[in-house]
Design a protein around this motif. Structure first.
Motif, short mmCIF file in Angstrom:
data_model
loop_
_atom_site.label_atom_id
_atom_site.label_comp_id
_atom_site.label_asym_id
_atom_site.label_seq_id
_atom_site.Cartn_x
_atom_site.Cartn_y
_atom_site.Cartn_z
N UNK A 216 0.84 -1.21 0.00
CA UNK A 216 0.00 0.00 0.00
C UNK A 216 0.87 1.25 0.00
N UNK A 217 1.95 1.23 0.76
CA UNK A 217 2.88 2.35 0.77
C UNK A 217 3.68 2.42 -0.52
N UNK A 218 4.20 1.30 -0.97
CA UNK A 218 5.06 1.28 -2.15
C UNK A 218 4.33 1.66 -3.43
N UNK A 219 3.02 1.47 -3.45
CA UNK A 219 2.23 1.86 -4.61
C UNK A 219 2.06 3.38 -4.73
N UNK A 220 2.43 4.09 -3.68
CA UNK A 220 2.29 5.54 -3.69
C UNK A 220 3.55 6.18 -4.29
N UNK A 221 3.34 7.08 -5.20
CA UNK A 221 4.46 7.71 -5.89
C UNK A 221 5.39 8.41 -4.91
N UNK A 222 6.68 8.07 -5.01
CA UNK A 222 7.69 8.75 -4.21
C UNK A 222 7.87 8.23 -2.80
N UNK A 223 7.30 7.07 -2.47
CA UNK A 223 7.39 6.54 -1.11
C UNK A 223 8.30 5.32 -1.05
N UNK A 224 9.23 5.33 -0.09
CA UNK A 224 10.08 4.19 0.22
C UNK A 224 9.72 3.66 1.60
N UNK A 225 10.08 2.43 1.89
CA UNK A 225 9.79 1.83 3.19
C UNK A 225 11.06 1.21 3.76
N UNK A 226 11.20 1.26 5.08
CA UNK A 226 12.38 0.68 5.73
C UNK A 226 11.96 -0.18 6.93
N UNK A 227 11.23 -1.27 6.70
CA UNK A 227 10.85 -2.13 7.81
C UNK A 227 12.06 -2.81 8.43
N UNK A 228 12.06 -2.90 9.75
CA UNK A 228 13.11 -3.65 10.45
C UNK A 228 12.78 -5.14 10.33
N UNK A 229 13.78 -5.93 10.00
CA UNK A 229 13.60 -7.37 9.94
C UNK A 229 14.95 -8.02 10.21
N UNK A 230 14.96 -8.98 11.11
CA UNK A 230 16.22 -9.65 11.43
C UNK A 230 16.29 -11.07 10.88
N UNK A 231 15.15 -11.75 10.75
CA UNK A 231 15.18 -13.13 10.27
C UNK A 231 15.17 -13.17 8.75
#
Length: 274
Positions: A216-231
């Motif tokens: 939903x976020x990535x489909x928006x123009x100009x938006x990046x995401x930085x979720x934390x994930x360790x596994x």
């Protein structure tokens, strides 16, 4: 990997690895693993106390430094010119690099000289210590002041953004002024995936709720995401969010969710409505 570009030279993978609150060996392992899996965007900050661990992963990885987008940030209590310069020098030393790709002021300061801080931020870019510069956690009024009154060549803003928090005014402004918007806490620390609407959409597409929230976020123009994930499982799952195909009905249902649930709101936070 889908990439975002913006004014002043930003070229950044749309999905990055958030590293807070990982530290030490856990952080090094997670970053090294993420690079092996295809991540090319790593987000850290002085305040995370993990820049040395990130730097170790960069040194251990066979992926060339120039292929990795690296973001770090200066903390709000180090915004005098001398302190900002020292903070970035410390970051570069810990990360084992001569330049970061994006350098943010992490939070607005208290009783600070905004113009001098921004002048220093721009100077560090001009000197080649940071390829691009930006700000994080700035409300719209302050962002407008930095971009318009002070004329800072900002490439990006980083703020909390997810399906339960409206950031449309900031996003509209960022787009109008050629900035990317990086969404941190994009899953609202698990709250988004708990929403029945999100779970139903995920089931419809054979996806995970977290993947729906990220797409939903990535489909928006100009938006990046930085979720934390360790596994490895979660890192791969987040990358696979790019394959989810949401439709207009899905987006309408997500738009109808409450948009007032801020997760990150420390005592030193600015007035978000200013």
């Amino acid at each position: 990997m889908h990439r975002l570009t913006s004014q002043h030279g930003l070229d950044m993978p749309a999905i990055g690895l958030g590293t807070w609150p990982m530290t030490g060996a856990e952080c090094t392992r997670a970053v090294h693993q993420a690079l092996e899996l295809g991540y090319r965007h790593i987000d850290t900050a002085t305040a995370y106390d993990n820049e040395a661990a990130v730097g170790q992963a960069l040194r251990d990885s066979p992926v060339a430094r120039e292929q990795i987008h690296l973001t770090t940030k200066v903390w709000w209590d180090r915004l005098t010119p001398t302190a900002m310069r020292q903070s970035l020098e410390d970051s570069l030393r810990a990360l084992g690099t001569e330049q970061v790709d994006l350098f943010h002021i992490h939070w607005p300061g208290k009783d600070w000289d905004l113009a001098r801080s921004i002048d220093t931020l721009v100077a560090l870019r001009d000197e080649g210590k940071a390829r691009c510069i930006g700000v994080a956690n700035f409300p719209l009024g302050l962002l407008r002041q930095v971009a318009e009154e002070l004329g800072a060549p900002l490439s990006a803003i980083q703020v909390e953004y997810h399906a339960l928090l409206d950031q449309q005014p900031l996003l509209d402004y960022a787009r109008q002024h050629g900035m990317a918007l990086t969404a941190y806490t994009p899953l609202a620390r698990g709250r988004v995936a708990e929403q029945q609407v999100i779970r139903d959409i995920a089931a419809k597409h054979g996806a995970l709720p977290s993947q729906v929230a990220l797409k939903w976020l990535l489909d928006q123009d100009g938006v990046a995401v930085i979720p934390k994930a360790s596994s490895e499982h979660n890192q791969l799952s987040n990358l696979a969010a790019l394959q989810v195909q949401l439709d207009d009905q899905d987006r309408a249902l997500i738009a109808a969710l409450p948009k007032d649930q801020r997760v990150v709101n420390p005592e030193f936070a600015p007035d978000w409505n200013s």
